[in-house]
Design a protein around this motif. Structure first.
Motif, mmCIF file in Angstrom:
data_model
loop_
_atom_site.group_PDB
_atom_site.id
_atom_site.type_symbol
_atom_site.label_atom_id
_atom_site.label_comp_id
_atom_site.label_asym_id
_atom_site.label_seq_id
_atom_site.Cartn_x
_atom_site.Cartn_y
_atom_site.Cartn_z
ATOM 1 N N MET A 1 5.654 10.770 -10.784
ATOM 2 C CA MET A 1 5.342 9.382 -11.101
ATOM 3 C C MET A 1 5.829 8.421 -10.032
ATOM 4 O O MET A 1 5.172 7.429 -9.712
ATOM 5 N N TRP A 2 6.984 8.696 -9.445
ATOM 6 C CA TRP A 2 7.570 7.764 -8.478
ATOM 7 C C TRP A 2 7.215 8.094 -7.035
ATOM 8 O O TRP A 2 7.708 7.438 -6.111
ATOM 9 N N ARG A 3 6.346 9.086 -6.827
ATOM 10 C CA ARG A 3 5.931 9.397 -5.455
ATOM 11 C C ARG A 3 5.337 8.162 -4.788
ATOM 12 O O ARG A 3 4.540 7.439 -5.386
ATOM 13 N N ILE B 1 0.854 -1.181 0.000
ATOM 14 C CA ILE B 1 0.000 0.000 0.000
ATOM 15 C C ILE B 1 0.894 1.237 0.000
ATOM 16 O O ILE B 1 1.605 1.507 0.965
ATOM 17 N N GLU B 2 0.878 1.966 -1.089
ATOM 18 C CA GLU B 2 1.646 3.190 -1.179
ATOM 19 C C GLU B 2 0.830 4.352 -0.630
ATOM 20 O O GLU B 2 -0.400 4.321 -0.630
ATOM 21 N N THR B 3 1.533 5.363 -0.176
ATOM 22 C CA THR B 3 0.865 6.573 0.310
ATOM 23 C C THR B 3 1.472 7.797 -0.376
ATOM 24 O O THR B 3 2.124 8.624 0.261
ATOM 25 N N PRO B 4 1.271 7.917 -1.685
ATOM 26 C CA PRO B 4 1.875 9.044 -2.410
ATOM 27 C C PRO B 4 1.196 10.369 -2.142
ATOM 28 O O PRO B 4 1.756 11.430 -2.421
ATOM 29 N N GLY B 5 -0.032 10.337 -1.613
ATOM 30 C CA GLY B 5 -0.776 11.568 -1.434
ATOM 31 C C GLY B 5 -1.265 12.107 -2.766
ATOM 32 O O GLY B 5 -1.113 11.480 -3.810
ATOM 33 N N SER B 6 -1.823 13.304 -2.727
ATOM 34 C CA SER B 6 -2.407 13.887 -3.940
ATOM 35 C C SER B 6 -1.594 15.055 -4.488
ATOM 36 O O SER B 6 -2.030 15.725 -5.434
ATOM 37 N N VAL B 7 -0.408 15.305 -3.924
ATOM 38 C CA VAL B 7 0.421 16.406 -4.402
ATOM 39 C C VAL B 7 0.772 16.191 -5.871
ATOM 40 O O VAL B 7 1.261 15.124 -6.258
ATOM 41 N N GLY B 8 0.502 17.201 -6.689
ATOM 42 C CA GLY B 8 0.818 17.125 -8.105
ATOM 43 C C GLY B 8 -0.257 16.504 -8.961
ATOM 44 O O GLY B 8 -0.149 16.487 -10.185
ATOM 45 N N ASN B 9 -1.311 15.990 -8.354
ATOM 46 C CA ASN B 9 -2.414 15.424 -9.123
ATOM 47 C C ASN B 9 -3.239 16.540 -9.764
ATOM 48 O O ASN B 9 -3.247 17.678 -9.292
#
Length: 327
Positions: free
Chosen positions: A320-322, A7-15
């Motif tokens: 992309m790699w967040r 489970i990744e947690t990249p968040g929504s920054v940059g979306n």
């Protein structure tokens, strides 16, 4: 250890949706800043030796030449440690923008800024099979709505990299992650459509997808068997079929882009070939379905515009790699 169910947690920054231009400048992280360099390799694969794309498909137009061999370009960043299961970025129409990706890796794998860093992924830039459009080997590989190209890259190309004698001499224990969250694809034009299609049909293999000037239009060969299910080719991602919106959400992270002067169709009969419309509708479909996506519209720019890559590619790769969890 990361795996396909992590489970990744990249968040929504940059979306979301972004507009850039009309002025452009190269990102310093896409230039040579004197950082340690990795190692580059190049070898070729004969199409006739492939079990998936031999260059002799019945749908091919005999007037469109097919390559005898396709070149494979590999870059292993200085930060990669031999024996580590590396994440990988596959870029299409190789070598394409490999020079920029190399600089991004050199400059950002050693970054101490968690919001401006990259994992030490290995780049594999793959040359297309030749020519363009319907009836071509490139078109067969890139514009067909199936898992065939994803299997080719995963089963044949990546395996060839790991067994290449020159690469094995430099990195005796080189390995790629089997985690699909650690496997990305980038392409432009039909290569962009191929990137989305690889993840769409095989999210168990590739989950990070980058498409510039994506050909989300009706460019699938008219004789393709896939026409029965997807009669408008990649246009179906956003067509009245609503492929993206009507399909259960897939575990994909998706970047899309279109240029203001990408191929536009003024003739109503050519609607299915309107690049700008296709990309706008694809972005809206991704938003409606709740995907982690980033969509860039670039003013005063053309198809696969170098200025756009030079300004955005570092940001695109970082976004992309967040959230990636290395092994």
């Amino acid at each position: 250890m990361a795996d396909g169910n992590s489970i990744e947690t990249p968040g929504s920054v940059g979306n979301g949706d972004f507009i850039i231009g009309p002025d452009y400048k190269i990102d310093p992280d896409l230039t040579d800043r004197g950082r340690p360099k990795g190692k580059s390799f190049e070898f070729s694969l004969r199409l006739a030796d492939s079990k998936i794309f031999r260059g002799d498909d019945s749908t091919l137009d005999a007037t469109k030449p097919v390559r005898v061999q396709r070149k494979i370009f590999v870059y292993v960043p200085a930060a990669y440690k031999d024996g580590t299961k590396a994440p990988v970025l596959v870029t299409l129409d190789g070598p394409s923008r490999l020079d920029l990706v190399k600089h991004a890796l050199d400059n950002l794998t050693g970054s101490t800024d968690p919001d401006r860093s990259l994992p030490a992924f290995i780049v594999v830039a793959v040359e297309n099979g030749g020519n363009d459009g319907k009836g071509s080997e490139r078109g067969l590989e890139y514009d067909t709505m199936s898992d065939r190209f994803a299997r080719f890259i995963n089963d044949e190309v990546l395996s060839a990299v790991l067994t290449n004698a020159e690469i094995k001499t430099a990195y005796p224990r080189i390995a790629f992650t089997e985690n699909p969250l650690g496997k990305a694809v980038m392409g432009c034009s039909s290569g962009g459509a191929a990137a989305l299609t690889m993840g769409w049909f095989r999210p168990d293999l590739f989950r990070r997808l980058i498409t510039y000037s994506g050909t989300f239009v009706d460019q699938q060969d008219d004789d393709a068997s896939e026409e029965a299910k997807y009669p408008l080719g990649a246009w179906e991602y956003h067509s009245s079929m609503k492929l993206i919106e009507s399909t259960d959400k897939k575990p994909l992270r998706i970047f899309t882009h279109v240029s203001e002067n990408d191929n536009r169709a003024n003739d109503p009969e050519e609607t299915y070939h309107n690049w700008v419309m296709a990309n706008e509708r694809t972005a809206k479909a991704l938003h409606a379905k709740g995907y982690d996506y980033r969509y860039v519209f670039s003013r005063a720019s053309k198809h696969c515009d170098a200025n756009v890559f030079e300004q955005t590619l570092a940001d695109t790769l970082v976004w992309m790699w967040r959230g990636y969890i290395p092994e």
